[in-house]
Scaffold this active site. Sequence first.
Site, PDB file in Angstrom:
ATOM      1  N   CYS A 158       0.814  -1.224   0.000  1.00  0.00           N
ATOM      2  CA  CYS A 158       0.000   0.000   0.000  1.00  0.00           C
ATOM      3  C   CYS A 158       0.846   1.272   0.000  1.00  0.00           C
ATOM      4  O   CYS A 158       1.928   1.298   0.591  1.00  0.00           O
ATOM      5  CB  CYS A 158      -0.881   0.042   1.237  1.00  0.00           C
ATOM      6  SG  CYS A 158      -1.925  -1.401   1.417  1.00  0.00           S
ATOM      7  N   ARG A 208       5.665  -0.963  -6.163  1.00  0.00           N
ATOM      8  CA  ARG A 208       5.600  -1.787  -4.965  1.00  0.00           C
ATOM      9  C   ARG A 208       4.509  -2.847  -5.035  1.00  0.00           C
ATOM     10  O   ARG A 208       4.436  -3.706  -4.175  1.00  0.00           O
ATOM     11  CB  ARG A 208       5.291  -0.913  -3.754  1.00  0.00           C
ATOM     12  CG  ARG A 208       6.434  -0.028  -3.412  1.00  0.00           C
ATOM     13  CD  ARG A 208       5.971   1.091  -2.535  1.00  0.00           C
ATOM     14  NE  ARG A 208       7.126   1.852  -2.156  1.00  0.00           N
ATOM     15  CZ  ARG A 208       7.549   1.972  -0.923  1.00  0.00           C
ATOM     16  NH1 ARG A 208       6.927   1.401   0.055  1.00  0.00           N
ATOM     17  NH2 ARG A 208       8.624   2.670  -0.655  1.00  0.00           N
ATOM     18  N   TRP A 210      -2.998  -2.849  -1.429  1.00  0.00           N
ATOM     19  CA  TRP A 210      -2.620  -4.253  -1.612  1.00  0.00           C
ATOM     20  C   TRP A 210      -3.477  -5.009  -0.609  1.00  0.00           C
ATOM     21  O   TRP A 210      -3.318  -4.848   0.605  1.00  0.00           O
ATOM     22  CB  TRP A 210      -1.121  -4.420  -1.336  1.00  0.00           C
ATOM     23  CG  TRP A 210      -0.594  -5.785  -1.579  1.00  0.00           C
ATOM     24  CD1 TRP A 210      -0.262  -6.343  -2.781  1.00  0.00           C
ATOM     25  CD2 TRP A 210      -0.294  -6.773  -0.581  1.00  0.00           C
ATOM     26  NE1 TRP A 210       0.207  -7.618  -2.596  1.00  0.00           N
ATOM     27  CE2 TRP A 210       0.201  -7.907  -1.266  1.00  0.00           C
ATOM     28  CE3 TRP A 210      -0.388  -6.818   0.808  1.00  0.00           C
ATOM     29  CZ2 TRP A 210       0.595  -9.062  -0.591  1.00  0.00           C
ATOM     30  CZ3 TRP A 210       0.000  -7.972   1.473  1.00  0.00           C
ATOM     31  CH2 TRP A 210       0.482  -9.071   0.768  1.00  0.00           C
ATOM     32  N   ASN A 222      -2.480   2.529   5.588  1.00  0.00           N
ATOM     33  CA  ASN A 222      -1.577   1.389   5.358  1.00  0.00           C
ATOM     34  C   ASN A 222      -1.444   0.672   6.690  1.00  0.00           C
ATOM     35  O   ASN A 222      -1.339   1.319   7.737  1.00  0.00           O
ATOM     36  CB  ASN A 222      -0.174   1.859   4.967  1.00  0.00           C
ATOM     37  CG  ASN A 222      -0.123   2.422   3.561  1.00  0.00           C
ATOM     38  OD1 ASN A 222      -1.122   2.425   2.871  1.00  0.00           O
ATOM     39  ND2 ASN A 222       1.046   2.891   3.171  1.00  0.00           N
ATOM     40  N   GLY A 223      -1.379  -0.656   6.649  1.00  0.00           N
ATOM     41  CA  GLY A 223      -1.191  -1.412   7.891  1.00  0.00           C
ATOM     42  C   GLY A 223      -2.358  -2.341   8.136  1.00  0.00           C
ATOM     43  O   GLY A 223      -3.193  -2.566   7.255  1.00  0.00           O
ATOM     44  N   GLU A 229      17.346 -19.591  -2.780  1.00  0.00           N
ATOM     45  CA  GLU A 229      17.041 -18.341  -3.486  1.00  0.00           C
ATOM     46  C   GLU A 229      16.606 -18.623  -4.926  1.00  0.00           C
ATOM     47  O   GLU A 229      15.665 -17.991  -5.435  1.00  0.00           O
ATOM     48  CB  GLU A 229      18.274 -17.417  -3.425  1.00  0.00           C
ATOM     49  CG  GLU A 229      18.211 -16.152  -4.260  1.00  0.00           C
ATOM     50  CD  GLU A 229      17.070 -15.202  -3.899  1.00  0.00           C
ATOM     51  OE1 GLU A 229      16.335 -15.450  -2.928  1.00  0.00           O
ATOM     52  OE2 GLU A 229      16.900 -14.211  -4.634  1.00  0.00           O
ATOM     53  N   LYS A 253      13.020 -17.558  -6.457  1.00  0.00           N
ATOM     54  CA  LYS A 253      12.871 -16.738  -7.670  1.00  0.00           C
ATOM     55  C   LYS A 253      11.933 -17.420  -8.653  1.00  0.00           C
ATOM     56  O   LYS A 253      11.054 -16.793  -9.211  1.00  0.00           O
ATOM     57  CB  LYS A 253      14.233 -16.513  -8.363  1.00  0.00           C
ATOM     58  CG  LYS A 253      15.190 -15.547  -7.717  1.00  0.00           C
ATOM     59  CD  LYS A 253      14.811 -14.097  -7.789  1.00  0.00           C
ATOM     60  CE  LYS A 253      14.013 -13.673  -6.597  1.00  0.00           C
ATOM     61  NZ  LYS A 253      14.688 -13.132  -5.482  1.00  0.00           N
ATOM     62  N   GLU A 303       8.200 -17.438  -7.376  1.00  0.00           N
ATOM     63  CA  GLU A 303       7.486 -16.163  -7.231  1.00  0.00           C
ATOM     64  C   GLU A 303       7.152 -15.494  -8.565  1.00  0.00           C
ATOM     65  O   GLU A 303       6.170 -14.781  -8.647  1.00  0.00           O
ATOM     66  CB  GLU A 303       8.213 -15.197  -6.286  1.00  0.00           C
ATOM     67  CG  GLU A 303       9.468 -14.573  -6.807  1.00  0.00           C
ATOM     68  CD  GLU A 303      10.118 -13.635  -5.809  1.00  0.00           C
ATOM     69  OE1 GLU A 303       9.412 -12.881  -5.132  1.00  0.00           O
ATOM     70  OE2 GLU A 303      11.364 -13.651  -5.706  1.00  0.00           O
ATOM     71  N   HIS A 338      16.639 -38.514   2.247  1.00  0.00           N
ATOM     72  CA  HIS A 338      15.863 -38.563   3.497  1.00  0.00           C
ATOM     73  C   HIS A 338      14.408 -38.164   3.270  1.00  0.00           C
ATOM     74  O   HIS A 338      13.704 -37.853   4.219  1.00  0.00           O
ATOM     75  CB  HIS A 338      16.507 -37.664   4.556  1.00  0.00           C
ATOM     76  CG  HIS A 338      17.897 -38.096   4.898  1.00  0.00           C
ATOM     77  ND1 HIS A 338      18.172 -39.261   5.583  1.00  0.00           N
ATOM     78  CD2 HIS A 338      19.102 -37.548   4.603  1.00  0.00           C
ATOM     79  CE1 HIS A 338      19.482 -39.401   5.712  1.00  0.00           C
ATOM     80  NE2 HIS A 338      20.070 -38.373   5.124  1.00  0.00           N
ATOM     81  N   LYS A 374       6.249  -5.132  -3.285  1.00  0.00           N
ATOM     82  CA  LYS A 374       7.687  -4.897  -3.193  1.00  0.00           C
ATOM     83  C   LYS A 374       8.147  -4.658  -1.759  1.00  0.00           C
ATOM     84  O   LYS A 374       9.078  -5.270  -1.294  1.00  0.00           O
ATOM     85  CB  LYS A 374       8.054  -3.708  -4.085  1.00  0.00           C
ATOM     86  CG  LYS A 374       9.533  -3.399  -4.142  1.00  0.00           C
ATOM     87  CD  LYS A 374      10.306  -4.482  -4.852  1.00  0.00           C
ATOM     88  CE  LYS A 374      11.804  -4.331  -4.753  1.00  0.00           C
ATOM     89  NZ  LYS A 374      12.500  -5.590  -5.041  1.00  0.00           N
TER      90      LYS A 374
HETATM   91  C1  F6R Z   1      11.850 -11.970  -3.056  1.00  0.00           C
HETATM   92  C2  F6R Z   1      11.791 -10.736  -2.312  1.00  0.00           C
HETATM   93  C3  F6R Z   1      11.316 -10.795  -0.910  1.00  0.00           C
HETATM   94  C4  F6R Z   1      12.084  -9.783  -0.045  1.00  0.00           C
HETATM   95  C5  F6R Z   1      11.487  -9.745   1.368  1.00  0.00           C
HETATM   96  C6  F6R Z   1      12.259  -8.827   2.284  1.00  0.00           C
HETATM   97  O1  F6R Z   1      12.337 -11.766  -4.340  1.00  0.00           O
HETATM   98  O2  F6R Z   1      12.088  -9.681  -2.816  1.00  0.00           O
HETATM   99  O3  F6R Z   1      11.415 -12.073  -0.389  1.00  0.00           O
HETATM  100  O4  F6R Z   1      13.415 -10.152   0.001  1.00  0.00           O
HETATM  101  O5  F6R Z   1      10.148  -9.325   1.299  1.00  0.00           O
HETATM  102  O6  F6R Z   1      12.266  -7.521   1.800  1.00  0.00           O
HETATM  103  P1  F6R Z   1      13.370  -6.492   2.266  1.00  0.00           P
HETATM  104  O7  F6R Z   1      14.693  -6.982   1.775  1.00  0.00           O
HETATM  105  O8  F6R Z   1      12.963  -5.187   1.651  1.00  0.00           O
HETATM  106  O9  F6R Z   1      13.323  -6.457   3.775  1.00  0.00           O
END
Ligand code: F6R
Length: 614
Positions: A2, A27, A74, A103-104, A487, A491, A494, A510, A609
């Site tokens: 948001c 975001r 959002w 927001n929140g 990671e 990627k 997501e 296992h 984001k």
């Molecule tokens: C995945 C991604 C998220 C962020 C997570 C933490 O690609 O971007 O998993 O890494 O939401 O966000 P930050 O780093 O902004 O605390």
Amino acid sequence: MCGIVAAVAQRNIVSILVEGLKRLEYRGYDSCGVAVHQHGGVRRARSTSRVAELDTQIQEDHVEGFTGIAHTRWATHGVPAVHNAHPHISPSLDDARVALVHNGIIENHEELRAELRAKGYVFESQTDTEVIAHLVDYYYDNDLFIAVKQAVLRLKGAYAIAVFCRDEPHRIIGAREGSPLVMGVGEQGGENFLASDAMALAGVTNQIVYLEDKDVVDLQIGKYWVESRVGDGFARVDRPVRTVYAHSGAAELGPYRHFMQKEIFEQPRAIGDTLQGIESITPELFGDDAYKIFKDIDSVLILACGTSYYAGCTAKYWLESIAKINTQVEIASEYRYRDSVPNPKTLVVTISQSGETADTIAALKHARSLGMEYTLTICNVSTSAMVRECKLAYITRAGVEIGVASTKAFTTQLAALFLLTLSIAQVHNRLTDEQETEYLRSMRHLPVALQAVLALEPQVIAWAQDFTRKHHALFLGRGMHYPIALEGALKLKEISYIHAEAYPAGELKHGPLALVDDQMPVVTIAPNDTLVDKLKSNMQEVRARGGELYVFADADSKIESQEGVHVIRMPEHYGVLSPILHVVPLQLLAYHTACACGTDVDKPRNLAKSVTVE
Ligand code: F6R
């Protein structure tokens, strides 16, 4: 996630509100809206489409005003739909007196909703936000500032709000607790602004006041006033005005199809910038008090979420093997709610791209409340809450990251974490001059090494075609490449929505081996390190079950392509810094698979984001 923009001015502020929303668009959001004071009442426009569509609607309907609030939502409480989009108004559609954005998450919204219903308020949405709008209206008695202060005393949870009232046309009230909110002091006509991020106000003002938790701010033309909650009352506080050169966020795509691709290709530059000017290892890279703090610590606790958490998991291998310091890595949302054993000699390290992630900030505060005062953040936003909350900081210079899936922020975090490892090792006499010289040489060469890895893109594109036909994928790594496998799987899932899991390769037998058949692609990270022979045995286990291997091998790891085994050779083996190189083809694999699947790469469904709610 948001976003909020609000303005009180002596000119039509609608274009400023819309421009602010556009700057926050990256975001992620699923609806947006604006409300202004117009013709002595509240005028509102909302949309479940993009901000550009809202802008068209506003222009067609001649929505104009000197005072107004705007929001990108959002969804948390209630589906993405126009009736749930902010601003929310009160007491009713026909008699709109109060307009509010939020927001929140309000945790006691059900109880408040029941109470307000009993007082006759009718709800038009499923949101927790509408509760706040009605609450402000309920307390309103010709002074919006007083009404908002009374309302926030009733709220449990996290909020940043901006409110205006039909009966006080030149006034906006803001308040925050747990969600970020900044004030912008205008440069013309006494105008003032509110936003969830200084970036939203770029181009309008760079005079920014960072509001703190429990603050309530009264914005009028040519003046503002901040009070902070103390118990059940409020006291006047002064918050400094800072000059902030926030990036406009209007980054150009250039020759790239998506910001994610651009950001993957920016990594040589981002790492170069992050390490720029570092001639030698010294704790002062992290702040003036770093030497004293590093000297006193006997352990490290890393707190982070998502990709940043995986950066922490990688750093644990470095910190324990090079600096020989006991290191624990915890998912912030778990740490903040579990009983743990505090140690005041622990360095608490938060890692965050945005510096505003609610869970990470809350975990940091929790650690401090347990008496752990040595705090350090590795963060990409120098003006963020995380940087302000920590004693020490290292600012990565990845530049604004627009793609929701983090790429260049991750590799720059790793570079900063390696510097931290070397600095702690040095203070604890675990780094010789020769080692320092050698590690620095390797770090300086990283941009060139990364360029060579990026040149593998055509080979990765060919693999990506195979992945579009799959529903699941396994990622394997060992040692410090296990977090890189995690990671890579994150990627892929997501942005392509293909289910992916990562395992330390030794764990395969296992349990997860049961999943392997000829439909299961198994991505394997195979650097030529001490574990490579063990990894080869794990790969045999996969082949024996018909699983298809996609291996990122180092030049000299003697793994050859054959039936069911596809190999892409990395240009060079990079020793302990190898994770920084090995993650890049995994980013490319996820990116090109998602492109081939036709997903919205930069704004994957359901994700945002900057995760500023719990
Ligand atoms: C995945 C991604 C998220 C962020 C997570 C933490 O690609 O971007 O998993 O890494 O939401 O966000 P930050 O780093 O902004 O605390």
